[in-house]
Design an enzyme around this catalytic site. Structure first.
Site, PDB file in Angstrom:
ATOM      1  N   HIS A 146      -3.381   3.328 -11.602  1.00  0.00           N
ATOM      2  CA  HIS A 146      -4.485   3.296 -12.556  1.00  0.00           C
ATOM      3  C   HIS A 146      -3.928   3.017 -13.950  1.00  0.00           C
ATOM      4  O   HIS A 146      -2.923   3.614 -14.351  1.00  0.00           O
ATOM      5  CB  HIS A 146      -5.219   4.646 -12.541  1.00  0.00           C
ATOM      6  CG  HIS A 146      -6.353   4.689 -13.504  1.00  0.00           C
ATOM      7  ND1 HIS A 146      -7.556   4.060 -13.251  1.00  0.00           N
ATOM      8  CD2 HIS A 146      -6.452   5.237 -14.732  1.00  0.00           C
ATOM      9  CE1 HIS A 146      -8.355   4.236 -14.305  1.00  0.00           C
ATOM     10  NE2 HIS A 146      -7.713   4.941 -15.206  1.00  0.00           N
ATOM     11  N   LEU A 177     -13.586   5.137  -2.088  1.00  0.00           N
ATOM     12  CA  LEU A 177     -13.435   5.408  -0.657  1.00  0.00           C
ATOM     13  C   LEU A 177     -14.055   6.752  -0.286  1.00  0.00           C
ATOM     14  O   LEU A 177     -13.974   7.715  -1.050  1.00  0.00           O
ATOM     15  CB  LEU A 177     -11.951   5.385  -0.300  1.00  0.00           C
ATOM     16  CG  LEU A 177     -11.324   3.998  -0.509  1.00  0.00           C
ATOM     17  CD1 LEU A 177      -9.803   4.077  -0.467  1.00  0.00           C
ATOM     18  CD2 LEU A 177     -11.846   3.013   0.520  1.00  0.00           C
ATOM     19  N   MET A 220     -11.659  -2.243  -5.792  1.00  0.00           N
ATOM     20  CA  MET A 220     -12.799  -1.769  -6.575  1.00  0.00           C
ATOM     21  C   MET A 220     -13.872  -1.100  -5.714  1.00  0.00           C
ATOM     22  O   MET A 220     -15.062  -1.298  -5.932  1.00  0.00           O
ATOM     23  CB  MET A 220     -13.412  -2.937  -7.349  1.00  0.00           C
ATOM     24  CG  MET A 220     -12.427  -3.636  -8.276  1.00  0.00           C
ATOM     25  SD  MET A 220     -11.712  -2.539  -9.503  1.00  0.00           S
ATOM     26  CE  MET A 220     -13.102  -2.386 -10.603  1.00  0.00           C
ATOM     27  N   ASN A 249      -2.833   5.258  -5.399  1.00  0.00           N
ATOM     28  CA  ASN A 249      -3.507   4.275  -6.254  1.00  0.00           C
ATOM     29  C   ASN A 249      -2.704   4.127  -7.543  1.00  0.00           C
ATOM     30  O   ASN A 249      -2.018   5.059  -7.964  1.00  0.00           O
ATOM     31  CB  ASN A 249      -4.919   4.777  -6.588  1.00  0.00           C
ATOM     32  CG  ASN A 249      -5.690   3.817  -7.475  1.00  0.00           C
ATOM     33  OD1 ASN A 249      -5.665   2.601  -7.272  1.00  0.00           O
ATOM     34  ND2 ASN A 249      -6.375   4.350  -8.476  1.00  0.00           N
ATOM     35  N   ASN A 265      -0.200  -6.670  -8.677  1.00  0.00           N
ATOM     36  CA  ASN A 265       0.560  -5.527  -8.149  1.00  0.00           C
ATOM     37  C   ASN A 265       0.999  -5.769  -6.707  1.00  0.00           C
ATOM     38  O   ASN A 265       2.103  -5.398  -6.315  1.00  0.00           O
ATOM     39  CB  ASN A 265      -0.240  -4.230  -8.273  1.00  0.00           C
ATOM     40  CG  ASN A 265      -0.111  -3.609  -9.656  1.00  0.00           C
ATOM     41  OD1 ASN A 265       0.937  -3.082 -10.011  1.00  0.00           O
ATOM     42  ND2 ASN A 265      -1.177  -3.724 -10.446  1.00  0.00           N
ATOM     43  N   GLY A 296      -4.330  -9.569  -7.700  1.00  0.00           N
ATOM     44  CA  GLY A 296      -3.239  -9.119  -6.830  1.00  0.00           C
ATOM     45  C   GLY A 296      -1.851  -9.142  -7.445  1.00  0.00           C
ATOM     46  O   GLY A 296      -0.859  -9.234  -6.719  1.00  0.00           O
TER      47      GLY A 296
HETATM   48  C1  GRF Z   1      -4.370  -2.987 -12.390  1.00  0.00           C
HETATM   49  O1  GRF Z   1      -4.439  -2.819 -13.785  1.00  0.00           O
HETATM   50  C2  GRF Z   1      -4.446  -1.649 -11.703  1.00  0.00           C
HETATM   51  O2  GRF Z   1      -3.847  -0.623 -12.428  1.00  0.00           O
HETATM   52  C3  GRF Z   1      -5.934  -1.412 -11.609  1.00  0.00           C
HETATM   53  O3  GRF Z   1      -6.477  -2.683 -11.334  1.00  0.00           O
HETATM   54  C4  GRF Z   1      -5.609  -3.696 -11.847  1.00  0.00           C
HETATM   55  C5  GRF Z   1      -5.288  -4.598 -10.708  1.00  0.00           C
HETATM   56  O4  GRF Z   1      -4.547  -5.713 -11.118  1.00  0.00           O
HETATM   57  N1  GRF Z   1      -6.239  -0.403 -10.612  1.00  0.00           N
HETATM   58  P1  GRF Z   1      -3.884  -6.654 -10.049  1.00  0.00           P
HETATM   59  O5  GRF Z   1      -4.992  -7.175  -9.143  1.00  0.00           O
HETATM   60  O6  GRF Z   1      -2.862  -5.867  -9.304  1.00  0.00           O
HETATM   61  O7  GRF Z   1      -3.265  -7.759 -10.848  1.00  0.00           O
END
Ligand code: GRF
Length: 218
Positions: free
Chosen positions: A108, A92, A89, A106, A17, A15
């Site tokens: 990525h 959807l 993960m 999203n 982000n 988490g």
């Molecule tokens: C990030 O690298 C994001 O780009 C990808 O999954 C990872 C999630 O990291 N979709 P976090 O859980 O936000 O630390």
């Protein structure tokens, strides 16, 4: 959108982000978190901050499609203005995507359309790429295929390894995602007939920050 737009963030893991979106929230608020893993580190973090958390785990449902409907219903119940996937993960289903069309994004860790899917940093090194980075995109029914909103890039150094690239890319993610979400919340970025539209302010800021936008000539 009435009042300060509310963002529901979907996570499956640490988490970072989510935490960064919360810490840098300008023009939006994190209204809720939905996770398919009850022991995700981001879940504990959100609970400590009294952010409403809903857990929807696959084991609670008789089938994969019932589980995915459960995710959709859980997200709908939070009445979000925007839905941000952040390391979620689960692929959807079209019904979910239709329900949040134009409000579902999203992040990525690659410069899409290159390297959709998993293990992006490793694959970038193995392919001898000289550029890497991250992409925020609208979500469609494919995996990492929706309309690209913005990208932030870095140069791959000869001594980079997957770990160093992951760390440097994550730092870029933490710059890009709150910037995009803030402008989506302010309707300065929107989706019109499958084309991403940007205000002149967004174009100017992107130039200053070195972010690449779609359909915008340099
Ligand atoms: C990030 O690298 C994001 O780009 C990808 O999954 C990872 C999630 O990291 N979709 P976090 O859980 O936000 O630390």
């Amino acid at each position: 959108m009435d009042g300060i737009p509310s963002v529901t963030v979907l996570i499956s893991g640490r988490g970072s982000n989510l935490i960064n979106l919360f810490n840098r929230a300008r023009g939006y608020r994190i209204g809720a978190v939905v996770s398919n893993k009850r022991d995700a580190a981001g879940v504990a973090w959100a609970r400590e901050r009294a952010i409403p958390v809903t857990i929807v785990e696959r084991e609670e449902y008789p089938s994969l499609s019932a589980f995915k409907d459960g995710v959709r219903d859980a997200v709908s119940a939070t009445q979000p203005d925007l839905v941000a996937l952040a390391g979620f993960m689960v692929v959807l289903p079209p019904t979910f995507i239709a329900a949040f069309q134009g409000r579902l994004v999203n992040i990525h860790p690659s410069l899409l359309p290159k390297f959709p899917g998993l293990d992006t940093h490793q694959r970038v090194i193995a392919s001898g790429e000289t550029q890497h980075g991250c992409t925020v995109h609208y979500v469609d029914a494919g995996v990492d295929t929706g309309a690209i909103i913005a990208q932030a890039s870095l140069a791959v150094a000869p001594n980079d390894n997957p770990e160093s690239l992951a760390e440097r890319t994550l730092a870029l993610e933490h710059e890009l995602y709150p910037w995009v979400i803030g402008h989506l919340a302010g309707s300065e970025i929107s989706l019109c007939n499958a084309r991403v539209q940007y205000s002149s302010r967004v174009r100017q800021e992107a130039k200053e920050r070195g972010f690449r936008l779609s359909n915008v000539s340099e």
